[in-house]
Write a protein that holds these residues in place. Structure first.
Motif, mmCIF file in Angstrom:
data_model
loop_
_atom_site.group_PDB
_atom_site.id
_atom_site.type_symbol
_atom_site.label_atom_id
_atom_site.label_comp_id
_atom_site.label_asym_id
_atom_site.label_seq_id
_atom_site.Cartn_x
_atom_site.Cartn_y
_atom_site.Cartn_z
ATOM 1 N N ALA A 127 -2.817 36.964 49.422
ATOM 2 C CA ALA A 127 -2.560 37.334 50.818
ATOM 3 C C ALA A 127 -3.775 38.014 51.414
ATOM 4 O O ALA A 127 -4.010 37.953 52.619
ATOM 5 C CB ALA A 127 -1.349 38.259 50.892
ATOM 6 N N ARG A 142 9.541 33.028 43.224
ATOM 7 C CA ARG A 142 10.746 33.762 43.560
ATOM 8 C C ARG A 142 11.885 33.371 42.630
ATOM 9 O O ARG A 142 12.663 34.195 42.185
ATOM 10 C CB ARG A 142 11.131 33.489 45.015
ATOM 11 C CG ARG A 142 11.368 34.778 45.739
ATOM 12 C CD ARG A 142 11.948 34.633 47.097
ATOM 13 N NE ARG A 142 11.164 33.900 48.044
ATOM 14 C CZ ARG A 142 10.369 34.456 48.934
ATOM 15 N NH1 ARG A 142 10.206 35.750 48.967
ATOM 16 N NH2 ARG A 142 9.731 33.714 49.803
ATOM 17 N N ARG A 143 11.936 32.065 42.331
ATOM 18 C CA ARG A 143 12.994 31.606 41.454
ATOM 19 C C ARG A 143 12.830 32.185 40.062
ATOM 20 O O ARG A 143 13.802 32.532 39.397
ATOM 21 C CB ARG A 143 12.992 30.081 41.386
ATOM 22 C CG ARG A 143 13.720 29.463 42.545
ATOM 23 C CD ARG A 143 15.152 29.902 42.513
ATOM 24 N NE ARG A 143 15.951 29.122 43.421
ATOM 25 C CZ ARG A 143 17.275 29.089 43.377
ATOM 26 N NH1 ARG A 143 17.926 29.785 42.486
ATOM 27 N NH2 ARG A 143 17.947 28.369 44.235
ATOM 28 N N LEU A 195 11.688 34.999 39.362
ATOM 29 C CA LEU A 195 12.187 36.371 39.417
ATOM 30 C C LEU A 195 13.707 36.411 39.424
ATOM 31 O O LEU A 195 14.321 37.274 38.812
ATOM 32 C CB LEU A 195 11.671 37.063 40.680
ATOM 33 C CG LEU A 195 10.256 37.606 40.600
ATOM 34 C CD1 LEU A 195 9.861 38.181 41.938
ATOM 35 C CD2 LEU A 195 10.180 38.675 39.534
ATOM 36 N N HIS A 206 0.291 37.689 44.427
ATOM 37 C CA HIS A 206 0.643 37.527 45.834
ATOM 38 C C HIS A 206 -0.279 38.356 46.726
ATOM 39 O O HIS A 206 -0.818 37.876 47.714
ATOM 40 C CB HIS A 206 2.098 37.959 46.021
ATOM 41 C CG HIS A 206 2.560 37.891 47.429
ATOM 42 N ND1 HIS A 206 3.054 36.728 47.980
ATOM 43 C CD2 HIS A 206 2.583 38.819 48.403
ATOM 44 C CE1 HIS A 206 3.357 36.957 49.233
ATOM 45 N NE2 HIS A 206 3.090 38.211 49.523
ATOM 46 N N LEU A 207 -0.477 39.612 46.335
ATOM 47 C CA LEU A 207 -1.321 40.504 47.141
ATOM 48 C C LEU A 207 -2.740 39.965 47.206
ATOM 49 O O LEU A 207 -3.369 39.948 48.260
ATOM 50 C CB LEU A 207 -1.337 41.906 46.541
ATOM 51 C CG LEU A 207 -0.057 42.710 46.746
ATOM 52 C CD1 LEU A 207 -0.121 43.991 45.953
ATOM 53 C CD2 LEU A 207 0.133 42.994 48.219
ATOM 54 N N SER A 248 8.655 27.709 54.399
ATOM 55 C CA SER A 248 7.897 28.846 54.912
ATOM 56 C C SER A 248 8.179 29.075 56.387
ATOM 57 O O SER A 248 7.309 29.481 57.124
ATOM 58 C CB SER A 248 6.410 28.606 54.683
ATOM 59 O OG SER A 248 6.018 27.471 55.422
ATOM 60 N N GLU A 285 3.631 40.042 42.041
ATOM 61 C CA GLU A 285 3.217 40.775 43.233
ATOM 62 C C GLU A 285 1.693 40.874 43.311
ATOM 63 O O GLU A 285 1.099 40.684 44.371
ATOM 64 C CB GLU A 285 3.829 42.172 43.214
ATOM 65 C CG GLU A 285 3.460 42.974 44.441
ATOM 66 C CD GLU A 285 4.236 44.261 44.510
ATOM 67 O OE1 GLU A 285 5.460 44.188 44.673
ATOM 68 O OE2 GLU A 285 3.623 45.323 44.383
ATOM 69 N N ALA A 322 7.673 40.841 37.689
ATOM 70 C CA ALA A 322 7.681 41.182 39.112
ATOM 71 C C ALA A 322 6.342 41.766 39.528
ATOM 72 O O ALA A 322 5.778 41.405 40.559
ATOM 73 C CB ALA A 322 8.812 42.163 39.400
ATOM 74 N N ASP A 323 5.823 42.663 38.697
ATOM 75 C CA ASP A 323 4.541 43.280 39.035
ATOM 76 C C ASP A 323 3.432 42.244 39.076
ATOM 77 O O ASP A 323 2.604 42.222 39.984
ATOM 78 C CB ASP A 323 4.187 44.354 38.000
ATOM 79 C CG ASP A 323 5.104 45.556 38.124
ATOM 80 O OD1 ASP A 323 5.761 45.658 39.174
ATOM 81 O OD2 ASP A 323 5.175 46.348 37.184
#
Lengths: 302, 577, 307
Positions: free
Chosen positions: B567, B543-544, B546, B563-564, B417, B560, B556-557
């Motif tokens: 975050a 990520r991997r 993906l 993640h959102l 990171s 995300e 992917a959606d």
């Protein structure tokens, strides 16, 4: 970002600063093929330079020579008075950033992370500092995050910072690429077909964005096929045909040069013909029919 | 408990069959029978399956069925609509189906084992049949259950102490599960335990528990790390000084530590290194040659901490050499170059016996008789007693390796990171574009090699002492393939994944002695099957995942969204910075 | 000087073996752009296939007419294994990241080695390969040179196989289909070529040659073992890269060059670092040097997309 700004069709004559980029006598050969032949180009501070030419004219190859992707066979490229080593990394570090014709974002990273990669060459945290994470590291990291966010805001993508780049709409991806390039703190930015595949409204926004980049004091070089876009955007236009310079001058000069028209009409593609003709028509009439920009060419990558 | 941000919390009454339905009662009866059966004798023969012959005193295997039954009852209670917020989170129907199938399969297997080994079902006691009937009832009851609509776990907020409690409970289960698994000497019992484990994990996964826990875990990363460390630290105390299990645990830990180092190269920088074992070997040989072994041919005997540093540096110099071709080669060719380097290392240490080149490594015989470590007055060969629990030689090495592993995990996550980690991801995604954005691609790749080698070299210096001897045949290509497999199996670029992968690859062959000969065959097959069906590994980094499913837009959606959501939470650490 | 020619001959023999295996790497690479690292194991399977044929059908028979049938057995077994491997393991991964086929290949390698070790009777240690009249036995002397009979067989096989291969690729419909697919898979598909079939043929073709190599190796070495494919495969891969991967005749040339270099290195590198204990080290060093400094090979075939 305002969607319908009133931009003058041709910008008023402006005065420019010192030369940022001076390419002289650039020749690029691949085996027996000469893709770029003796091209000279000077870009000054605060100037928007357009680079046009029919398919396979060597525009992207020339771009690659400028940005260190290729080492020119002959000639030299001076940036801010010095010849840079032909390494993309050194070129970026010196202050020249680019975007790609076919979008090359880091798709599985978030928008913000993409832009933060642009900050890579302006930050120094190495392995040990990254592991120990002292206050200096944290300050630098916060700083790159802040700057990256600012550039995202600048291109109008502030709200998408945590989205994956691959999930963004096409037009946003183009803008994200520009933000990523801007994050490297360039003095000169080279945009390879920034409006390819965009609809008229997005094209208009892109134009506005490029003007705002210019207003920040950057020099801009744009490759485009959209004549109307180029002629209403650029301060000077450089036309390449078959790897050689055909003409360089103000948009008006280039536009009215019969060789430019010939170069395009000489192509068998009718769309292009229409496009040039349209560009002329547009120039006389007020910009009222924005639906005509679809007929664009694709340049094969050199 | 509150569910936030879902517009209208759905109540259960709207959907599904009216509760308590006959099915519900049937399943409940089955679960109760199953639990009850555990308190009866299953079999006359005490020697079989860890003694299932005593009434009212469940043996290990019987306890497993108690667990299944209790979990089933828990889900049934959920289904009765008593805990609406929890109910919308978990899909009790799917979980119950998987649990029933597990119970049934387990009971049938036990019956089979009794029939074959007791021998004959005549040796079975009524308890076994009670259990089978219970499992059958559960299957019959749960088969037709309809699933209820679920709330996406990322939108569910529980008080954070509840979430942390869940993590702690999970960690405790892991601790005792691991201790129980390692304690099983009998291969059959261990296999049945695996059936149980696989079934329960499937049930909980299908019930949606894990997607919820993964969200919680992402929210409380620190707690999770500390919890995992605490579990690993407490593990030797559950072993009562048994060296056999601690030896395995230490082997697993060394393997996992090395794999974590390799994961920096493969998982983060995206470079395939098929010669990584050479770095471990370099560290081990340096350590052996500088030890007090009678076969060590270097006269200088510095303190161990100096040896660690020298081993790591020698190893990272090798890493620089092996990494230098990355300037010109990548992909498959790089993999082959690293393989060749690994083989050169092995052949070289095999040859340096005095006849073919200088006398350093003692050739094929290696360097035996390496004494135990002694740091200060602490000798790693001695047994020390802490809180009345004896901790033997392997436990000592285990603790030392734990420190090294924790260090490597810290290096891994912090690099991941950081600016350097972003550079690595950029290189993985599009090397040309990364270079054009000013990322020092060659430097970063070289650093990955050298850094990974440094860590492996460090682990190697300890391994030499733990193993007592070093020989060239410990460092063959297959070992590199094993390390790579641990990463691939577990999940590239994720710490948890590598730990899981390393544990599976090292622990299973130890415990499944009767398949020992087929170990490699299964290993080869496993690699092929994993690449075909789950190339991102068991516990992949997002990520991997993906990268391996480039055209999966839904994934992917989904990633995300998570993640959102995470975050959006205020992170205290971030807020301070 | 005699020593030189003797080593040259030994090198050419060794090189013929490498060349026969190397063709498999290069043909498959040319068509699907993956490097089939399990190809060394196909070679090993060929050797065991030949031996199984002999054991089952002609146990104790040493006449020359048995040899062609052994070759058929070898080719059949390696082709079947290679085609199955393509169908089951590689085909589903055609659009996966490059890491996936590589790891699959490692898995297949280990699997095949272990399958032979565990299930072929007696294969846990090296097995003696059958002796055949004419092609094994006392070596011939040709002036100052000692020529082993198996060496003649090996070199002869390479010549015959290379001729057949050339004919197949350039003169048959299937061969031209392969050329088309190697140029552009999608266009070839639009032209009505069954790409899946062509890919299977490519795997089979390479495997057939590897099978022949397996027999040659058995005759030469007198015994075979389940691990023989690992080193031979790596060296053949070096040969393929040396010749320019994707270039079939390059693989033949690369194999011969590698064999000669290896034979010479064993003989002529002086001091403690010479001789056979170090010969594999030099082979691997050559592999690295070729991959790093001349990845396009001696004949300069297509530039490998090294991403």
């Amino acid at each position: 970002m305002s969607t319908q700004t009133l931009q003058p069709t041709a910008p008023a004559p402006r005065t420019f600063g010192a030369p940022v980029l001076e390419a002289s006598g650039v020749v690029m050969r691949f085996g027996g093929l000469t893709a770029v032949n003796d091209v000279n180009l000077t870009v000054r501070e605060g100037e928007i330079m357009g680079l046009i030419g029919p398919n396979g004219a060597g525009k992207t190859t020339f771009f690659n020579c400028l940005t260190g992707m290729y080492k020119p066979t002959e000639g030299e490229v001076k940036f801010l008075g010095t010849v840079l080593p032909p390494k993309p990394r050194s070129v970026v570090k010196a202050g020249m950033a680019r975007t790609f014709q076919n979008i090359r974002l880091f798709g599985n990273m978030t928008a913000l992370e993409n832009v933060m990669v642009g900050r890579y060459c302006r930050t120094n945290a190495m392995a040990l500092t990254s592991i120990i994470r002292g206050p200096k590291y944290r300050r630098e990291e916060a700083e790159s995050r802040r700057i990256a966010q600012e550039w995202l805001d600048f291109v109008g993508l502030g709200h998408t910072s945590e989205h994956l780049a691959r999930n963004l709409p096409y037009g946003d991806q183009r803008r994200l690429e520009i933000a990523r390039a801007l994050a490297t703190d360039p003095r000169l930015i080279l945009l390879d077909e920034p409006t390819a595949g965009m609809n008229p409204k997005e094209t208009e926004q892109a134009k506005d964005l490029i003007f705002r980049i210019r207003d920040k004091g950057l020099a801009v070089v744009v490759i485009e096929h959209d004549m109307r876009f180029i002629f209403s955007l650029c301060d000077r236009v450089h036309c390449l045909v078959r790897g050689e310079t055909l003409i360089e001058g103000s948009p008006q000069e280039v536009q009215s040069d019969h060789r430019v028209i010939e170069a395009y009409i000489g192509q068998p593609d009718e769309d292009e013909e229409e496009m040039v003709a349209e560009a002329h028509a547009q120039d006389e009439a007020a910009p009222s029919t924005p639906a005509a920009t679809d007929g664009r060419m694709k340049e094969d990558r050199a | 408990m509150t569910t936030s941000s879902s517009p209208a919390p759905r109540t259960k009454t709207a959907v599904g069959n009216p509760r308590p339905s006959p099915q519900w009662w049937l399943t409940l009866a089955g679960a109760v029978l199953l639990v009850a059966s555990a308190f009866l004798s299953w079999c006359y023969v005490p020697a079989l399956l860890g003694d299932l012959s005593i009434d009212a005193y469940p043996g290990g295997l019987q306890m497993l069925m108690v667990i299944v039954g209790v979990i089933a009852i828990f889900f049934l209670v959920l289904r009765s609509g008593r805990m609406p917020s929890m109910d919308t989170l978990l899909d009790s129907a799917r979980a119950l189906k998987a649990l029933s199938a597990t119970a049934a399969g387990f009971m049938v297997l036990v019956a089979l084992v009794i029939a074959l080994q007791a021998p004959g079902l005549a040796n079975a006691n009524p308890g076994l049949f009670v259990g089978i009937v219970g499992a059958a009832l559960m299957v019959a009851g749960s088969w037709q259950m309809a699933s209820d609509p679920l709330v996406d776990p990322i939108t569910v907020r529980l008080p954070s102490w509840v979430e942390i409690l869940v993590i702690v409970v999970m960690m405790t289960i892991v601790l005792f599960g691991a201790a129980f698994a390692l304690g099983q000497e009998d291969g059959t019992v261990f296999c049945l335990f695996l059936v149980f484990l696989g079934g329960v994990v499937t049930a909980l996964a299908r019930g949606g528990l894990f997607s919820w826990i993964s969200v919680i875990a992402a929210r409380h990363r620190q707690v999770l790390m500390m919890g995992a460390l605490a579990v690993a630290f407490l593990f030797p105390f559950t072993q009562n000084g048994s060296d056999a299990n601690m030896s395995i645990a230490t082997q697993v830990l060394i393997f996992a530590t090395t794999a974590l180092g390799l994961n920096i190269v493969v998982g983060l920088a995206g470079l395939l290194d098929l010669g990584y074992i050479a770095f471990l070997g370099a560290g081990a040989y340096v350590s052996a040659m500088m030890s007090h072994s009678a076969f060590a041919h270097i006269g200088w005997k510095p303190p161990f901490i100096v040896v660690v540093v020298i081993g790591a540096i020698v190893s990272s110099i090798l890493g620089l050499i092996i990494g230098s071709p990355t300037l010109r080669v990548s992909g498959d060719y790089l993999a082959i170059v690293t393989l060749a380097f690994g083989e050169i290392f092995r052949l070289t240490v095999n040859n340096l016996d005095g006849n073919n080149g200088p006398r350093l490594t003692n050739g094929p015989n290696g360097i035996p008789g390496i004494p135990d470590l002694e740091i200060g007055s602490f000798n790693f060969g001695d047994t020390h007693t802490i809180l009345g629990i004896p901790l033997g030689r392997f436990a000592n090495y285990y603790f030392l390796m734990l420190v090294v592993a924790a260090f490597i995990i810290m290096v891994f996550t912090r690099l991941n990171s950081s600016r350097i980690g972003r550079g690595w991801v950029a290189i993985r995604e599009d090397e040309k574009a990364a270079e054009a954005m000013g990322v020092n691609t060659f430097g970063l790749k070289l650093f990955a090699f050298a850094g990974g080698a440094f860590l492996a070299g460090m682990a190697g210096t300890i391994k030499a002492h733990q193993d007592v001897s070093v020989t060239p045949d410990q460092y063959i290509f297959l070992e590199s393939a094993f390390l790579l497999a641990a990463i691939v199996l577990g999940g590239m670029g994720s710490v948890a994944g590598v730990l899981v992968g390393a544990t599976v690859l090292k622990l299973l062959p130890e415990k499944l002695r009767f398949v020992a000969d087929y170990r490699l065959l299964i290993f080869g097959l496993l690699l092929v099957v994993m690449m075909r069906f789950r190339p991102e590994g068991l516990v992949p980094s997002q990520r991997r995942a993906l990268e391996f499913h480039a055209d999966d837009e839904d994934l992917a959606d989904r990633i995300e969204e998570v993640h959102l959501e995470i975050a959006a939470e205020p992170d205290p650490a971030e807020a301070k910075a | 000087m005699d020593l030189f020619f003797q080593q040259l001959l030994n090198g050419l023999t060794l090189g013929s073996l490498y060349a026969l295996i190397a063709v498999g790497y290069t043909v498959v690479y040319g068509i699907v752009q993956i490097i089939n690292f399990a190809h060394g194991e196909v070679f090993m399977i060929g050797a065991f296939g030949a031996m199984a044929t002999w054991t089952v059908l002609f146990q104790g028979n040493t006449s020359l007419w048995v040899l062609p049938l052994m070759i058929v057995g070898a080719v059949a077994s390696s082709v079947v294994v290679a085609v199955l491997m393509e169908r089951i393991a590689y085909r589903p991964l055609r659009h996966a990241p490059r890491l996936a086929p590589l790891i699959t290949a490692i898995g297949i390698s280990v699997f095949l080695q272990e399958a032979i070790r565990l299930f072929y009777p007696g294969a846990k240690s090296a097995l003696p390969f059958p002796r055949i009249d004419v092609v094994t036995g006392t070596a011939l002397t040709l002036g100052p040179l000692t020529v082993r009979r198996s060496a003649i067989f090996t070199i002869g096989s390479l010549i015959v196989c290379a001729a057949l291969l050339w004919f197949f690729i350039n003169r048959t419909k299937l061969g031209r289909g392969m050329l088309a697919v190697s140029q552009d898979k999608d266009t070839a598909r639009l032209m009505g070529i069954n790409v899946d079939r062509i890919i299977a043929v490519a795997f089979g073709l390479g495997a057939a040659l590897a099978g022949v190599a397996g027999v040659a190796q058995g005759l030469q070495n007198n015994n075979i073992d389940f691990f023989m494919g690992f080193l031979a495969g790596l060296k053949a891969f070096t040969a393929a890269v040396l010749g320019g991967i994707g270039n079939v005749m390059g693989a033949v040339l690369g194999g011969l060059v590698l064999g000669v270099v290896e034979a010479m290195a064993v003989q002529f590198i002086p001091g403690t670092f010479g001789g056979s204990p170090w010969k594999d080290v030099w082979a691997f060093a050559l592999l690295i040097i070729v991959l790093v400094f001349r990845p396009q090979g001696l004949l300069g075939a297509r530039v490998v997309d090294r991403a």
